[in-house]
Design an enzyme around this catalytic site. Structure first.
Site, short mmCIF file in Angstrom:
data_model
loop_
_atom_site.label_atom_id
_atom_site.label_comp_id
_atom_site.label_asym_id
_atom_site.label_seq_id
_atom_site.Cartn_x
_atom_site.Cartn_y
_atom_site.Cartn_z
N HIS A 73 0.86 -1.18 0.00
CA HIS A 73 0.00 0.00 0.00
C HIS A 73 0.91 1.24 0.00
O HIS A 73 2.06 1.17 0.45
CB HIS A 73 -0.86 0.08 1.26
CG HIS A 73 -1.74 -1.09 1.52
ND1 HIS A 73 -1.29 -2.24 2.13
CD2 HIS A 73 -3.07 -1.28 1.29
CE1 HIS A 73 -2.29 -3.09 2.25
NE2 HIS A 73 -3.38 -2.53 1.75
N ASP A 110 2.54 2.02 3.27
CA ASP A 110 3.46 1.00 3.77
C ASP A 110 4.90 1.41 3.51
O ASP A 110 5.79 1.12 4.31
CB ASP A 110 3.23 -0.35 3.07
CG ASP A 110 1.89 -0.96 3.35
OD1 ASP A 110 1.31 -0.65 4.41
OD2 ASP A 110 1.41 -1.73 2.50
N GLU A 141 -10.68 -7.25 -4.32
CA GLU A 141 -10.40 -8.27 -3.31
C GLU A 141 -11.64 -8.48 -2.44
O GLU A 141 -11.96 -7.63 -1.60
CB GLU A 141 -9.21 -7.87 -2.45
CG GLU A 141 -8.85 -8.92 -1.43
CD GLU A 141 -7.56 -8.59 -0.67
OE1 GLU A 141 -7.48 -8.94 0.52
OE2 GLU A 141 -6.66 -7.98 -1.27
N GLU A 149 -8.53 -14.00 -1.39
CA GLU A 149 -7.80 -14.30 -0.14
C GLU A 149 -8.46 -15.47 0.59
O GLU A 149 -9.68 -15.50 0.76
CB GLU A 149 -7.76 -13.09 0.78
CG GLU A 149 -7.04 -13.39 2.09
CD GLU A 149 -6.87 -12.19 2.99
OE1 GLU A 149 -7.02 -12.36 4.22
OE2 GLU A 149 -6.60 -11.10 2.48
N HIS A 194 -10.48 -14.55 3.79
CA HIS A 194 -11.71 -13.83 3.45
C HIS A 194 -12.79 -14.80 2.97
O HIS A 194 -13.98 -14.60 3.25
CB HIS A 194 -11.45 -12.78 2.38
CG HIS A 194 -10.59 -11.65 2.85
ND1 HIS A 194 -10.20 -10.63 2.02
CD2 HIS A 194 -10.04 -11.39 4.06
CE1 HIS A 194 -9.45 -9.77 2.71
NE2 HIS A 194 -9.34 -10.21 3.94
N ASP A 240 -4.18 -13.85 -2.41
CA ASP A 240 -3.56 -13.51 -1.13
C ASP A 240 -3.56 -14.78 -0.29
O ASP A 240 -4.62 -15.27 0.12
CB ASP A 240 -4.34 -12.41 -0.41
CG ASP A 240 -3.83 -11.02 -0.78
OD1 ASP A 240 -3.01 -10.92 -1.72
OD2 ASP A 240 -4.25 -10.04 -0.15
N ASP A 245 -5.10 -13.84 9.52
CA ASP A 245 -3.96 -13.67 8.60
C ASP A 245 -2.75 -14.52 9.02
O ASP A 245 -1.63 -14.02 9.13
CB ASP A 245 -3.54 -12.20 8.52
CG ASP A 245 -4.50 -11.38 7.68
OD1 ASP A 245 -5.18 -11.96 6.82
OD2 ASP A 245 -4.58 -10.16 7.89
#
Length: 439
Positions: free
Chosen positions: A98, A101, A229, A265, A268, A293, A306
């Protein structure tokens, strides 16, 4: 984190090795089905988790210091230097980020963009030095308080404008660094209650926003994929990108099917009440398979944990879907995963990546074995054979009949004589286990 120089380059030593700083299944140059493992898997490092996440949770503060004793732009440059050394040690070819980041956030959009431009110059030098590429970029439009009611779905026009500016800058950075994808994760694009929400207006604004981003990117020469996403909840209760099917419907509604794909992901999918495999298959059959992801959740916890993926059942089924979809083009396997709060050393990060990369390498091997074994594929072909071998089945497949035609065909058939074949789920699960553990 400064101990990265003491970590050796991680090499493949095979499944009989007991060396914790070695790959036991990931052999990057080994060829399977005409491609090397590294070409099949296209591993990427998530910048936000690996380089920035410091172990904070809702009940406690940092357990890791990733500041390198610096601040502002010098800290971000030190983080970048560390990131590329880490990827080099692990043999990871790609990374994802991002905007905030990799660069400090200024008081204005212009200040933030200036920081981002300075850092992309630094990242570009590191990419050339280490021969590492950007997989995809994105903009963080969920952390700052101005995004509390969304970005492209905000009730405030100024927030909408700032979000557009951030995306413009992030697309520019992605193009500059050679990224082949740009991701939109909804973040706070959703709602908690309809008592204060104009859903129709928000969805129209989101559709307009994505069209503007698409048009800008294409005019700037971006030839890669834009990604949605899916995620059903967190941080909002009802997110507009609930799952792949919801996102596919949204893209069709707003005429975005040509340029957008899905970044699926694993965790998710779990939160949406689906399996990872289901979401990948849904993306593929709708023409939206793009990127992944890679992570996993905890079945006993109801939020997005995660975790690094180590469940070989899941990685096998994932790679089975990737292979069946024809493999990655612009996408790859981004480890959107972080070490646990108590796993707070540089060695823990290395161990986590080794575990995740090995799990996917083993999953790739087993997915190839399933495809080459053919028993599962043959079973599915046999299950649906009536549509290939019977006259009425052929008419249905070839659109040569109608509701009335089917009525006339079936009205005098004794229903009890119709044979529906067994699904034989347990038999197929045994085949799956046989390939995983005996081959």
């Amino acid at each position: 984190m400064n101990n990265i120089d003491k970590i050796p380059v991680i090499k493949y030593e095979g499944k009989n090795s007991k060396n914790p700083l070695a790959f036991h299944h990931y052999n990057p140059n080994e060829k399977l089905m005409g491609k090397t493992m590294k070409e099949h898997l296209k591993f990427a490092m998530s910048y936000w988790h690996t380089i920035n996440a410091s172990g904070t949770d809702m009940f406690g503060g940092n357990t890791m210091d990733k500041t390198f004793g610096l601040n502002e732009i010098q800290m971000y440059k030190a983080k970048a230097d560390f990131a590329f050394k880490l990827m080099h040690k692990l043999g990871i070819q790609y990374y994802c980020f991002h905007d905030i980041d990799v660069a400090p956030e200024g008081n204005t959009l212009a200040e933030s963009e200036a920081y981002l431009k300075e850092m992309t110059n630094h990242l570009l030098k590191l990419q050339k030095q280490y021969k590492i590429k950007l997989l995809w970029g994105t903009a963080n439009m969920f952390s700052h308080k101005i995004f509390m009611t969304g970005a492209a779905t905000s009730c405030c026009a100024d927030v909408y404008a700032v979000a557009a500016g951030k995306v413009k800058a992030a697309i520019d950075a992605t193009i500059k660094l050679g990224g082949t994808g740009y991701v939109f994760w909804g973040g706070r694009e959703g709602y908690d209650t309809l008592l204060n929400t104009d859903m129709d207006l928000e969805l129209k604004h989101l559709g307009k926003f994505l069209k503007m981003a698409r048009d800008y990117g294409r005019k700037q020469g971006f030839k890669g994929d834009f990604y949605i996403e899916p995620k059903p909840k967190e941080p909002t209760k009802h997110q507009y990108d609930f799952d792949v099917a919801t996102c596919a419907n949204f893209l069709r509604t707003y005429g975005l099917t040509r340029d957008f794909r899905m970044n699926v992901e694993a965790n998710h999918a779990t939160l949406a009440g689906h399996t990872f495999q289901h979401e990948l298959r849904t993306a593929t059959i709708n023409g939206f398979f793009g990127s992944i992801d890679a992570n996993q959740g905890d079945m006993l916890l109801g939020w997005d944990t995660d975790q690094f993926p180590t469940n070989v059942y899941d990685t096998t089924l994932c790679m089975y879907e990737v292979l069946k979809a024809g493999g990655f083009t612009n996408g790859g396997l981004n480890f959107d995963a972080k070490t646990r709060r108590t796993s707070n050393t540089i060695l823990d990060i290395i161990y986590a990546y080794i575990a995740g990369m090995d799990a996917f390498a083993l999953g790739l091997r087993k997915a190839v074995a399933i495809i080459q074994d053919r028993r599962i594929d043959k079973f599915i072909e046999e299950k649906y054979k009536s549509y290939r071998l019977t006259s009425i089945g052929k008419k249905i497949e070839n659109n040569k009949t109608s509701l009335l035609g089917l009525y006339n065909y079936s009205k005098n058939i004794p229903i009890h004589t119709i044979h529906v074949p067994s699904g034989q789920q347990e038999y197929l699960e045994e085949i799956f286990n046989d390939i995983l553990f005996n081959q």
